[in-house]
Write an enzyme that holds these catalytic residues in place. Structure first.
Site, mmCIF file in Angstrom:
data_model
loop_
_atom_site.group_PDB
_atom_site.id
_atom_site.type_symbol
_atom_site.label_atom_id
_atom_site.label_comp_id
_atom_site.label_asym_id
_atom_site.label_seq_id
_atom_site.Cartn_x
_atom_site.Cartn_y
_atom_site.Cartn_z
ATOM 1 N N HIS A 33 0.819 -1.206 0.000
ATOM 2 C CA HIS A 33 0.000 0.000 0.000
ATOM 3 C C HIS A 33 0.857 1.261 0.000
ATOM 4 C CE1 HIS A 33 -3.018 -2.654 2.410
ATOM 5 N NE2 HIS A 33 -3.132 -2.858 1.120
ATOM 6 N N LYS A 82 5.475 6.137 7.364
ATOM 7 C CA LYS A 82 4.929 5.303 8.435
ATOM 8 C C LYS A 82 6.032 4.862 9.394
ATOM 9 C CE LYS A 82 1.288 3.454 5.467
ATOM 10 N NZ LYS A 82 0.765 2.272 4.797
ATOM 11 N N TYR A 118 0.870 1.539 13.811
ATOM 12 C CA TYR A 118 1.721 2.374 12.983
ATOM 13 C C TYR A 118 1.236 3.811 12.966
ATOM 14 C CZ TYR A 118 -1.581 0.926 9.261
ATOM 15 O OH TYR A 118 -2.700 0.637 8.518
ATOM 16 N N ASP A 124 -6.519 -6.020 -2.108
ATOM 17 C CA ASP A 124 -5.159 -6.504 -2.351
ATOM 18 C C ASP A 124 -5.124 -7.607 -3.403
ATOM 19 O OD1 ASP A 124 -4.230 -4.650 -0.555
ATOM 20 O OD2 ASP A 124 -3.918 -6.083 1.068
#
Length: 185
Positions: free
Chosen positions: A61, A71, A131, A169
């Site tokens: 992603h 991130k 995250y 996905d």
């Protein structure tokens, strides 16, 4: 401790833990410490992911500008193989990847700046991943690249047929058809 990886700007962060008879404490993020290592990002959003089964793949992603996200990833329960792929057109490492095993036990974190696709595979059931993101979630800017794309060639440590994927996905674009919104500066 902050260590370089084979991909410029992607770093492994191992926080210093303080333990005594009560338990343990650490700083998972300190803006001043990160800046000393060239990480100047300011985080805007925190996310918490729970995966019930091993072999759950989340990714690859990214978010495109104007809401590109860096991130800082860590695991609080279980184990993941965390992966970053350089998707900055013109970079000498464009299409290259790096992976790091993150676990509740080893307490390592992975810093993935904007311009990289990110994903992970769970190695244990009931894995929890936290995250921090440098920008808010913006669905109109999100992108996905196929996790098992042969052109990238990531070794996830699992048979791709055993991967548990979201519908998004499973329908992700292959790298050959991918047009990057990022340019290496």
């Amino acid at each position: 401790m902050i260590e370089e990886t084979a991909l410029p700007d992607v770093k492994v962060v191992t926080p210093r833990w303080f333990e005594d008879h009560r338990g343990a404490f650490c700083e998972t993020y300190n803006r001043k410490t990160f800046a000393k290592h060239g990480i100047y990002d300011v985080f805007q959003q925190d996310n918490h992911s729970i995966s019930a089964a091993a072999n759950t793949v989340r990714g690859l992603h990214f978010q495109a500008p104007p809401h590109a996200q860096g991130k800082l990833i860590r695991v609080v329960a279980g184990v993941i193989l965390d992966v970053a792929v350089d998707i900055r057109e013109g970079s000498r490492t464009y299409g290259k990847w790096v992976s790091v095993l993150l676990s509740a036990e080893n307490r390592k974190q992975l810093y993935v700046p904007a311009g990289f696709a990110h994903g992970f595979v769970t190695k244990t059931p009931d894995t929890e991943v936290l995250y921090k993101c440098t920008d808010i979630y913006a669905p109109e800017c999100e992108g996905t690249i196929r996790f098992d794309d042969p052109e990238i060639g990531i070794d996830w440590g699992i048979d791709p047929g055993d991967a548990i994927l979201s519908d998004k996905d499973a329908k992700a674009t292959g790298f050959a058809a991918f047009s990057s919104p990022f340019v290496y500066a």
